[in-house]
Structure formats: structure tokens, C-alpha cells
Design an enzyme around this catalytic site. Structure first.
Site, short mmCIF file in Angstrom:
data_model
loop_
_atom_site.label_atom_id
_atom_site.label_comp_id
_atom_site.label_asym_id
_atom_site.label_seq_id
_atom_site.Cartn_x
_atom_site.Cartn_y
_atom_site.Cartn_z
N LYS A 1 0.84 -1.20 0.00
CA LYS A 1 0.00 0.00 0.00
C LYS A 1 0.87 1.25 0.00
O LYS A 1 1.86 1.34 0.74
CB LYS A 1 -0.92 -0.02 1.23
N SER B 1 -8.92 3.57 2.72
CA SER B 1 -7.81 3.97 1.89
C SER B 1 -7.05 2.80 1.28
O SER B 1 -6.14 3.00 0.47
CB SER B 1 -6.84 4.85 2.71
N SER C 1 -10.27 1.79 6.83
CA SER C 1 -9.51 1.66 5.58
C SER C 1 -9.19 0.23 5.19
O SER C 1 -8.81 -0.03 4.05
CB SER C 1 -8.22 2.48 5.66
#
Length: 476
Positions: free
Chosen positions: A79, A154, A178
Site C-alpha cells: 500500500k 484507503s 480503511s
């Protein structure tokens, strides 16, 4: 049977260990899959050179079995909220558009040590703020189940890459849903561990801010547990660490008799789009068929107090982290409005305002602990809205209820986040228009393995991630 990219992480690792496939074959299949489907999904960013990756995979094939780590030869993309050596690491911000670190942060360092081959990054919103994975560097990530709609965030890039069979396993992070919103929007699993379970580099304060955590994402629960075990090795430099456990063993248990408390929309406090509660209640009926006891729970603590504590402590944490970018007029001009709003709120807080917010958090923690005397897990929807248009920054209203902040529409994730409870985002099925949704299964602090065991029973009974996105080609 599908190809290599249909397999989960544990299946691939078993095939690699027994020489039924090779790291070069797996890498080639993953890169071919990315080339075939990443364009409209936009989940994988900063992809490394194919020749370099194939050479790294070939080298992995020569390593003796007794020197291989638990993720040996597995392609993974990190990520884009972590610095990865030699890979463009932007945090989705134009401030860091050209940033290529010369060393790894803790999470990618642990993945490499476990034998994973890091191929690039997964997309995220700017500095991880908001549950819509778009930024001015790479654009927006779509859920593979409707390429016009967001994958959430996210960890949207990670969830979409899993759903589209571009990755067998992914890392994510979670402050405010997220790991959970994108799992629900993409029909995969995300697991927010007990806060402190997964360490990070001891940079800056390591005592005060207890909201955000890294965690695993996967298409099955066994793979979640495998990655959690890699990430959860404690670091003695951190004051709130927890011992690691054999999370990947003992997952198959009999769920009969487990007690699930259904919190729904918190007595109407959480505006929710039509169909979401119905779908989650259908999932709970399946749990009942599995022998679990499911009972509704009245709102145990005022939602507005939880929200007030949350936005105070969150803005305080964001300001502490991003304040230096705001202090410099040149970099402040490159921040998105939501980041500036959070930072300026945090900078304006007094010490006593933060203290009072933490008192509210403490009250909620005490009440939640009492709920777990009555229930083994608590359940809530993963999200209050279905996946929305990927060109919409965030929902301004839910039905007739206006949203007063850029993240109020995802308030349903806050009760677990505020007090650091282990939470599994489990796929709950699909709505009438074919969009996926998920269910939060929330356990007592420290009981990560118990939550994963229930998730394993759910996965064996349903395997929702086995349903492929309709508009993408079959896996390679």
C-alpha cells in the site's frame, strides 16, 4: 480449474514448496494478469520493470527449502502509505511525487524478510485520508464489480487488486475503516487487528496515538491469518506491543453456540442506504443456520459522544503527522482541502479538549467490555453506502441526511476503531444491482484469533470471494 492467479496465498505457497510451480511461473502469471486488467481498475501503481521482477523470481527458485520464509516467492504490492526501497512511494501526494526511498519501512521490510517479492504499490487516497482511493498522482481506483464506482479506501488499491486476481495477498492499513470499507466494496476480506498487535517503526511519538494500524487483506481467512502472523512479531521498542500468536493454526472450529450481537444502524444514529441492513441481516441469518445465536443490541452508548471523541483524537493525530507539510506555505498549497481541514482542527485543539475526548473513549471502552460478557462478537455493516461513483470525492448526503464532514458517511466503523478492537470485514453478498457489501465482526480486545475462527467458519459456508467480477476476463 482456473490458473495460478485464481489461487490464494497459502495454495500458491504450497505449490511453490512442493515444486508444482515455480516463482518465475507465478510472477509471469501475476504480471500478465496486471497487464490484462489493471488499466480500468487502476489498483497497482509504481509497477517495477518486468525483467527485474522475473530475475528476482528466478533467484527465488534457487533458494533451498530450509532457507525459505513463510511468503517465499509470493508477488506482493505494498500500500502506497509506506516507504519501499527502490520503489516510488508517494502517499498519493504531489509533495512526494518523486520520492524513491533508499530503505524500507517496517512493513515492507518484514514482507521481504518473509520472502515476498515486492512488485510495486497499491493505490490510496492522499495520505490515506478518506475512503475513496483517488489522488492527483495516479487517479481513482475502481471496484472490479463496477468499473464506474470506487473501490473504497484507503486500502482501495489492495482490495481491488485482490478482487481482480492481480494479487494473491495484500497489506492494508486502517484508521477509520480503511481495511473494512474497501473489503466490503470489493467482496474480499480485511482484518483490523487489535491496536498494538502489528508494530510500526518507532518514529516520533509511540505512546499517545492509538487509532491507526496495519493489517492483512485476502480472498480467504486462512490467508489473512498467514499474513497477520508475519506482520505481528512484536518490537520491544514499542510500549503497547502484544505477543504474536499462531494465527494461521487452529482456524477450523465449530461455531455452534457463539453469540453475535447485531448493532444495526445504532438505533437510527447511522444513516444507511436502502438494502444494506437487509443484506447484513440475511448474512446474520446464515450465521444462525450455522448454529450461532444472533440477537439485536440496543445502542449501548451515545453515537454522538463516540463521534466527538473520534474527530477530536483523529484530527489531533493527523495534525501531529502532517503538521510540518502545513507549516510550509509551498507544501501546504499541495495538500487537499480535507487534509488542511483535519490539520487545522488538530492544531487548534487544547490539551484539555484532547483529554476530554479520551475520557469519552474510556467510557465507551468500559461499556464495550461489558457487552462482551453477553456476546462473543458484535456485528455492524462495513459501510453505510454502496460503492459510489469514482469521480465523487465523498458522499455529501445519505438519503435526506447531509454529511457534515468528508468522513461522516463512514461513521459505522468508528466504534471499533476508537477503542482498537479486532474487526473482520467479511463479505456479506450482493445487493439488487450487483454491488458487494460486507459485515463487520468485532471481537474483544486481544481476541484476534477468535474473530478469525468465526470468519473461517463463515468463509467455508459462503465463499463470497469466489464470485468473480463480471466485467473482467477470467484469471490466467
Amino acid at each position: 480449474m482456473g490458473g495460478l492467479t485464481d489461487l490464494g496465498a497459502a495454495e500458491l505457497l504450497s505449490a511453490l514448496a512442493t515444486r508444482r510451480t515455480s516463482a518465475t511461473e507465478v510472477m509471469a502469471a501475476v504480471l500478465d494478469r496486471i497487464a490484462a486488467v489493471n488499466g480500468p481498475v487502476n489498483a497497482i501503481v509504481a509497477l517495477r520493470d518486468r525483467d527485474a521482477l522475473m530475475a528476482e523470481a528466478a533467484a527465488a527458485d534457487t533458494v533451498p527449502q530450509d532457507r525459505r520464509g513463510p511468503l517465499h516467492g509470493l508477488p506482493m504490492a505494498v500500500k502506497d502509505l509506506a516507504g519501499v526501497r527502490g520503489i516510488r512511494s508517494t502517499w498519493g501526494s504531489p509533495i512526494l511525487a518523486d520520492n524513491v526511498p533508499d530503505k524500507d519501512d517496517m512493513l515492507p521490510r518484514r514482507l521481504r524478510a518473509a520472502g515476498a517479492i515486492l512488485i510495486g504499490k497499491t493505490n490510496t487516497p492522499e495520505f490515506g485520508l478518506g475512503s475513496q482511493s483517488f489522488n492527483p498522482i495516479y487517479g481513482a481506483t475502481a471496484t472490479p464489480f463496477d468499473l464506474s464506482r470506487t473501490a473504497g479506501g484507503s486500502s482501495g488499491g489492495a482490495a481491488a487488486a485482490l478482487a481482480a486476481r492481480m494479487l494473491p495477498l495484500a497489506d492494508g492499513s486502517d484508521m477509520m475503516g480503511s481495511l473494512r470499507n474497501p473489503a466490503g466494496f470489493c467482496n474480499v476480506y480485511g482484518f483490523r487487528p487489535t491496536w498494538g498487535r502489528v508494530p510500526t517503526d518507532p518514529v516520533g511519538d509511540t505512546f499517545l496515538h492509538q487509532l491507526a494500524t496495519d493489517g492483512p487483506m485476502a480472498r480467504n481467512v486462512a490467508d489473512l491469518a498467514l499474513l497477520l502472523q508475519v506482520l505481528a512479531e512484536p518490537d520491544p521498542r514499542l510500549p503497547h506491543g502484544r505477543p504474536n500468536q499462531a494465527f494461521a493454526t487452529g482456524l477450523d472450529t465449530d461455531p455452534r453456540g457463539l453469540r453475535i450481537g447485531w448493532l444495526g444502524d445504532w438505533g437510527g444514529a447511522y444513516a444507511t442506504e436502502p438494502g444494506i441492513l437487509d443484506l447484513c441481516q440475511s448474512a446474520l441469518a446464515t450465521f444462525a443456520d450455522m448454529g450461532c445465536t444472533v440477537a439485536p443490541v440496543a445502542p449501548p452508548y451515545p453515537a454522538e459522544k463516540i463521534w466527538h471523541a473520534w474527530i477530536t483524537l483523529r484530527s489531533w493525530a493527523v495534525a501531529a503527522k502532517l503538521g510540518p507539510w502545513h507549516a510550509n506555505p509551498k507544501t501546504r498549497a499541495l495538500l487537499k482541502p480535507e487534509a488542511i481541514w483535519e490539520i487545522e482542527r488538530g492544531l487548534a485543539l487544547s490539551a484539555m479538549e484532547v483529554h476530554r475526548a479520551s475520557v469519552l473513549r474510556s467510557e465507551w471502552n468500559t461499556i464495550a467490555a461489558g457487552l462482551f460478557d453477553q456476546f462473543d462478537v458484535l456485528a455492524l455493516p462495513v459501510a453505510q453506502v454502496w460503492p459510489f461513483a469514482k469521480d465523487t470525492p465523498w458522499p455529501k448526503s445519505i438519503g435526506a441526511t447531509p454529511m457534515d464532514t468528508y468522513h461522516r458517511w463512514m461513521e459505522v466503523v468508528v466504534p471499533a476503531s476508537l477503542i482498537g478492537l479486532p474487526t473482520l470485514a467479511a463479505p456479506a453478498g450482493f445487493g439488487a444491482d450487483g454491488l458487494p457489501m460486507g459485515l463487520q465482526l468485532i471481537g474483544p480486545r486481544g481476541q484476534d484469533h477468535r474473530v478469525l475462527q468465526l470468519g473461517q467458519s463463515w468463509h467455508r459456508a459462503t465463499d463470497w470471494p469466489g464470485r468473480r467480477p463480471p466485467d473482467l476476463p477470467l484469471s490466467l
